[in-house]
Scaffold this motif. Structure first.
Motif, PDB file in Angstrom:
ATOM      1  N   PRO A   1       0.918  -1.098   0.042  1.00  0.00           N
ATOM      2  CA  PRO A   1       0.017   0.133  -0.023  1.00  0.00           C
ATOM      3  C   PRO A   1       0.805   1.310  -0.045  1.00  0.00           C
ATOM      4  CG  PRO A   1      -0.622  -1.514   1.768  1.00  0.00           C
ATOM      5  CD  PRO A   1       0.588  -1.881   1.255  1.00  0.00           C
ATOM      6  N   CYS A   2       0.801   2.023  -0.995  1.00  0.00           N
ATOM      7  CA  CYS A   2       1.518   3.225  -1.134  1.00  0.00           C
ATOM      8  C   CYS A   2       0.854   4.348  -1.967  1.00  0.00           C
ATOM      9  CB  CYS A   2       2.945   2.837  -1.713  1.00  0.00           C
ATOM     10  SG  CYS A   2       4.181   4.263  -1.923  1.00  0.00           S
ATOM     11  N   GLY A   3       1.163   5.478  -1.624  1.00  0.00           N
ATOM     12  CA  GLY A   3       0.704   6.594  -2.225  1.00  0.00           C
ATOM     13  C   GLY A   3       1.796   7.579  -3.150  1.00  0.00           C
ATOM     14  N   GLY A   4       2.851   7.012  -3.211  1.00  0.00           N
ATOM     15  CA  GLY A   4       3.894   7.751  -3.597  1.00  0.00           C
ATOM     16  C   GLY A   4       3.958   7.502  -5.294  1.00  0.00           C
ATOM     17  N   THR A   5       5.043   8.331  -5.853  1.00  0.00           N
ATOM     18  CA  THR A   5       5.244   8.195  -7.470  1.00  0.00           C
ATOM     19  C   THR A   5       6.494   7.137  -7.477  1.00  0.00           C
ATOM     20  OG1 THR A   5       6.828   9.938  -7.068  1.00  0.00           O
ATOM     21  CG2 THR A   5       4.636  10.525  -7.775  1.00  0.00           C
ATOM     22  N   HIS A   6       5.961   6.424  -8.617  1.00  0.00           N
ATOM     23  CA  HIS A   6       6.900   5.160  -8.818  1.00  0.00           C
ATOM     24  C   HIS A   6       7.273   5.034 -10.522  1.00  0.00           C
ATOM     25  CE1 HIS A   6       7.166   3.770  -4.637  1.00  0.00           C
ATOM     26  NE2 HIS A   6       5.733   3.853  -4.752  1.00  0.00           N
TER      27      HIS A   6
END
Length: 412
Positions: free
Chosen positions: A197-202
């Motif tokens: 679960p992650c809301g970052g940019t990748h």
């Protein structure tokens, strides 16, 4: 703001955009900000710093999500006539964050799956990235293996996907950790290794992360904090290190591979020189103490030595006074230094029974000073409000009065 208006979720590679201005204001700290219908600017959150850039040419200095609004804090307010705006992010900063954040996912997965050390803390700094892993210790061999496995995943160029999932999809996923929210759950998946679960940019593939390099680690609150860097930061760090090695190679007249041996030789030579210098200083101090004793004047059965120095450190004063007392059991040394403040050291030989700490306390009020010691050695200091020579004369007169008023010295 709806997720489909958060353009950084739809396309992490998007660098410019246009949008309508929904709100312009100033927060309680006096910072001007704007809220847009849609945005490419990622707000600070999830361990990842925000994007920076410009809106209509005005510099964006911070981006935060507050009460469901993404506020773009600006260097100055936009003109009141602004209705539609054009934004542009600092792509170098964004891509750096993508590299570091994804490198963290990879390294954390390796530590967890291979060595049973899950990540319990994460920080993406401007120069270094850290993760706190739940383990009692980390050996050189384990760190080396983890770094190799992480880089293997990078070089395999595995696909990375990031999407919002339903409750049913979520229940079927082998999550690395449980989400901290109950809706709009976004899962970042690295093929065959990680569902997080992650809301970052990748980035879209692990190859874009570039090399992952573990720099150091240390125990931290029962865990181990691992410091590392990824991608362009590794190349930058290597460039700095190579420049340092080349400079040292020239200074030490040794090839880079022989630098450790050259440093060992240099340290051995420095230690030898240090011992020789200490021996020379001891001899000089001994000579100086003897010369001062030759100039001493008799007071009762005591030999009174007084001397003033300019910019002489307190440790040096103490050593000199102590040496004078050692050379003559009937000596009293009253030494003074005019440094940033007036400093003084009193010492006496074993045959002198007038307490030096008492004499010090009688003199210190002249300079509003503080200090202490014992009957045979005392030191202190205070403000240089009067000439140091005057302080010395006062101390010598007070001692002479005390020695002349009663028998305070016992002959050997």
């Amino acid at each position: 703001m709806e997720n489909n208006d958060k353009l950084y979720y739809a396309d992490a590679y998007c660098q410019t955009f246009t949008s309508t201005l929904e709100e312009a204001g100033v927060d309680q700290a006096g910072r001007p900000y704007v809220v847009l219908r849609q945005t490419v600017f990622y707000p600070t959150g999830g361990g990842q710093p925000c994007d920076l850039g410009t809106i209509n040419g005005v510099r964006v200095v911070e981006v935060e999500e507050i009460d469901g609004q993404i506020r773009h804090f600006l260097e100055r307010s936009l003109p009141e006539s602004a209705a539609e705006v054009t934004g542009s992010i600092d792509w170098e900063r964004r891509f750096d964050h993508m590299q570091q954040h994804t490198g963290q996912h990879i390294l954390s997965a390796v530590f967890d799956d291979t060595f049973g050390a899950p990540t319990v803390g994460f920080h993406l700094g401007t120069e270094r990235v850290t993760i706190d892993i739940a383990t009692a210790e980390l050996t050189e061999e384990t760190a080396r293996q983890a770094e190799q496995l992480a880089n293997r995943i990078v070089f395999e160029n595995r696909p990375i996907t990031a999407r919002f999932v339903t409750t049913e999809e979520l229940s079927a996923m082998p999550l690395r950790k449980q989400p901290t929210v109950t809706e709009n759950i976004r899962i970042v998946t690295i093929e065959n290794i990680d569902h997080n679960p992650c809301g970052g940019t990748h980035p879209s593939h692990t190859g874009e992360v570039g090399p992952i390099k573990i720099l150091t680690w240390q125990r931290n609150k029962g865990n181990v904090r691992v410091e590392f860097i990824c991608g362009w930061r590794v190349l930058t760090e290597m460039g700095k290190n190579m420049q340092t090695l080349q400079t040292l190679s020239k200074q030490l007249l040794a090839p880079e591979r022989e630098l450790p041996a050259a440093v060992d030789r240099l340290q051995a030579e420095a230690e030898k020189m240090k011992k020789a210098l200490q021996t020379a200083e001891t001899r000089l101090l001994d000579t100086e103490a003897k010369e001062l004793l030759q100039q001493a004047r008799s007071v009762q059965d005591a030999l009174l030595v007084t001397a003033c120095f300019s910019q002489r450190p307190m440790p040096s004063l103490q050593k000199l006074a102590q040496r004078i007392a050692e050379l003559s059991s009937q000596s009293v040394a009253l030494l003074f230094a005019a440094n940033e403040k007036t400093q003084l050291v009193f010492a006496s030989g074993q045959a002198v029974h007038y307490p030096m700490n008492q004499l010090l306390q009688e003199v210190l009020p002249l300079i509003e000073g503080k200090g202490g010691g014992n009957p045979h050695m005392a030191q202190g200091g205070g403000i240089a409000s009067i000439p140091v020579q005057q302080v010395m004369e006062h101390a010598a007169n007070r001692l002479e009065q005390a020695l002349n008023s009663k028998t305070t010295v016992t002959k050997e």
